[in-house]
Design an enzyme around this catalytic site. Sequence first.
Site, mmCIF file in Angstrom:
data_model
loop_
_atom_site.group_PDB
_atom_site.id
_atom_site.type_symbol
_atom_site.label_atom_id
_atom_site.label_comp_id
_atom_site.label_asym_id
_atom_site.label_seq_id
_atom_site.Cartn_x
_atom_site.Cartn_y
_atom_site.Cartn_z
ATOM 1 N N GLU A 156 -7.912 -1.040 -3.881
ATOM 2 C CA GLU A 156 -8.023 -2.379 -4.470
ATOM 3 C C GLU A 156 -9.461 -2.782 -4.805
ATOM 4 O OE1 GLU A 156 -5.787 -4.838 -1.734
ATOM 5 O OE2 GLU A 156 -3.934 -3.771 -2.159
ATOM 6 N N ASN A 197 -6.502 3.234 -5.768
ATOM 7 C CA ASN A 197 -5.205 2.558 -5.666
ATOM 8 C C ASN A 197 -5.406 1.056 -5.856
ATOM 9 O OD1 ASN A 197 -2.346 2.710 -4.776
ATOM 10 N ND2 ASN A 197 -3.040 1.568 -2.971
ATOM 11 N N HIS A 233 3.941 -3.907 -6.645
ATOM 12 C CA HIS A 233 4.593 -5.016 -5.930
ATOM 13 C C HIS A 233 5.117 -5.980 -6.989
ATOM 14 C CE1 HIS A 233 3.242 -3.590 -2.076
ATOM 15 N NE2 HIS A 233 2.001 -3.524 -2.502
ATOM 16 N N GLU A 261 3.486 1.707 -3.755
ATOM 17 C CA GLU A 261 3.916 0.679 -2.788
ATOM 18 C C GLU A 261 5.053 -0.157 -3.368
ATOM 19 O OE1 GLU A 261 0.532 -1.601 -1.363
ATOM 20 O OE2 GLU A 261 -0.709 0.192 -1.166
ATOM 21 N N ASP A 263 7.941 -2.462 -4.372
ATOM 22 C CA ASP A 263 8.951 -3.427 -3.926
ATOM 23 C C ASP A 263 9.167 -4.423 -5.057
ATOM 24 O OD1 ASP A 263 6.668 -5.133 -3.483
ATOM 25 O OD2 ASP A 263 6.632 -4.596 -1.355
HETATM 26 O O1 G2I Z 1 -0.208 -6.390 1.494
HETATM 27 C C1 G2I Z 1 0.672 -5.386 1.102
HETATM 28 C C2 G2I Z 1 -0.066 -4.091 0.822
HETATM 29 C C3 G2I Z 1 -0.945 -4.250 -0.411
HETATM 30 N N1 G2I Z 1 -1.643 -3.005 -0.718
HETATM 31 C C4 G2I Z 1 -2.358 -2.380 0.344
HETATM 32 C C5 G2I Z 1 -1.499 -2.248 1.597
HETATM 33 O O2 G2I Z 1 -2.263 -1.717 2.649
HETATM 34 C C6 G2I Z 1 -0.911 -3.586 1.984
HETATM 35 O O3 G2I Z 1 -0.150 -3.383 3.187
HETATM 36 C C7 G2I Z 1 -0.126 -4.470 4.053
HETATM 37 C C8 G2I Z 1 0.683 -4.122 5.277
HETATM 38 O O4 G2I Z 1 2.026 -3.814 4.882
HETATM 39 C C9 G2I Z 1 0.711 -5.309 6.225
HETATM 40 O O5 G2I Z 1 1.342 -4.949 7.446
HETATM 41 O O6 G2I Z 1 -1.410 -4.813 4.424
HETATM 42 C C10 G2I Z 1 -1.426 -6.014 5.175
HETATM 43 C C11 G2I Z 1 -2.860 -6.467 5.397
HETATM 44 O O7 G2I Z 1 -3.510 -6.676 4.197
HETATM 45 C C12 G2I Z 1 -0.705 -5.770 6.501
HETATM 46 O O8 G2I Z 1 -0.606 -6.976 7.227
HETATM 47 C C13 G2I Z 1 -1.288 -6.976 8.424
HETATM 48 C C14 G2I Z 1 -1.319 -8.420 8.908
HETATM 49 O O9 G2I Z 1 -1.999 -9.202 7.934
HETATM 50 C C15 G2I Z 1 -2.038 -8.493 10.190
HETATM 51 O O10 G2I Z 1 -1.996 -9.797 10.681
HETATM 52 C C16 G2I Z 1 -1.423 -7.504 11.194
HETATM 53 O O11 G2I Z 1 -2.189 -7.468 12.369
HETATM 54 O O12 G2I Z 1 -0.633 -6.167 9.388
HETATM 55 C C17 G2I Z 1 -1.372 -6.110 10.582
HETATM 56 C C18 G2I Z 1 -0.723 -5.086 11.497
HETATM 57 O O13 G2I Z 1 0.606 -5.415 11.772
#
Ligand code: G2I
Length: 472
Positions: A156, A197, A233, A261, A263
């Site tokens: 990003e 990405n 997304h 990714e 969805d």
């Molecule tokens: O945001 C969706 C995706 C967008 N592209 C990059 C990906 O890496 C991103 O994935 C998401 C995860 O699926 C989430 O699980 O990235 C988020 C963070 O930007 C992740 O969320 C984080 C929460 O914000 C935190 O509070 C939490 O501690 O997940 C962490 C682990 O559970």
Amino acid sequence: MAVAVAGLAAGALLVTGLAAEAGSASAAGSAGLKTLAEAKGRYFGTALTQSNLSVPALTAVAAAQFDMVTPGNEMKWDTTEPSNGSYNFAPGDQIVSYAQSIGAKVRGHNLVWHSQLPSWVSSLPTAQVQAAMEAHITTEATHYKGKVYSWDVVNEPFNEDGTLRQDAFYAAMGSGYIADALRTAHAADPGAKLYLNDYNIEGENAKSDAMYNLVSSLKAQGVPIDGVGLESHFILGQVPSTLQANMQRFAALGVNVAVTELDDRIQLPASSANLSQQASDYAAVVNACLTVTGCVGVSQWGVGDADSWIPGTFSGYGAATMYDNNYQPKPAYSAVVTALGGSTSSPSASASASASPSPSASATGSAGACKVADVVNAWNTGLTENITLTNTGSTTISGWSLGFTLPAGQTVTSAWNTTITPASGTVTGVNLSYNGTLAPGAATTIGFQATHTGNAAAPAAFTLNGRSCTAG
Ligand code: G2I
């Protein structure tokens, strides 16, 4: 009260049975996404997090359907190097071991990103950021050397207007941090495919133009870059019409593309029309990837709706994946199977105990230009029905309406690869954008889920564009 409890118990039993079926390679009668994708020279992946690995219904689906795994969070900087020089690869290692146990490859995600970046990095004096970034990349990519198919080296990097984000890396090194990160990753693991990405670069727009120009310039400088990840997304009904052309222009630069990714979020509650649109959206994405030679595969972000980041981030939205909260395949799943050249009404669907291949749909009147084969899987209060239509005529059918009468007491609750109206009585199923054209001899499979009150029989007859169909 007693009735409600009994109803819940029956529902729970039903969910268990369907989840087990979804996890098997014969989900909805198909060969599984990975098998179908591999036959087309592609992979089909999912994101997985550590906590996902202890959910049996989830891992059953993951093992049967996916041959590529992206750790949802476990390889990000805040997990792998929470303080300067102190590394923790245990969570990422667990995902890698799991992926290996199901015969899947791993997309490493990610080495450099402004988000989920520990504060010690952004607090460093700018003169120390480059060394910290290079050490992080070298240590992590070396740890996973030979174990990952690819790395999202920089994640990003762009703002929506196509300028580079002013993050700690840009502040310290300017735009050159991207080439430096790619070169550092290549030195550590020359076998890994190196990707940039981003999101909102799926269609042609200012942001994807900027990515295109960056990749073009990196290639011209001989910087190691193998691919561009289109996060994908999407919002229901908004898959960009330029997706395939955009993939193609990146491929023409000599890099691969991947849907990393995927969805497709729906404003809740999702209607059956929404789920049909979602099926159409998913099929459009998969079809674009299959059409572009340089598109290596598609990954969904999370196995099922219960695992998706969407509800936590976009209030009122959800239902964004191919599997519902109980890991039952949704219409999008069937649409993807069909797009990959599979069938959702193979004999394996009728081999299960509750299946009853329908002997109905008998010829009515003169021979029509269509043939209908129909398989019902019924349980005490519900059924699924998969209907394969074949054009037996000598001219191409462009747009079709399938007419049939549901037995009394049956009410359609969702449909795949078609839109069915009304929900009961004499109904019409209409093609979606991707399955309206049937050349002579061509077939398409549609289906629906319905409730029933005791009569789970198939319709007695079908018409296609007003002409009677034969059974077969
Ligand atoms: O945001 C969706 C995706 C967008 N592209 C990059 C990906 O890496 C991103 O994935 C998401 C995860 O699926 C989430 O699980 O990235 C988020 C963070 O930007 C992740 O969320 C984080 C929460 O914000 C935190 O509070 C939490 O501690 O997940 C962490 C682990 O559970």
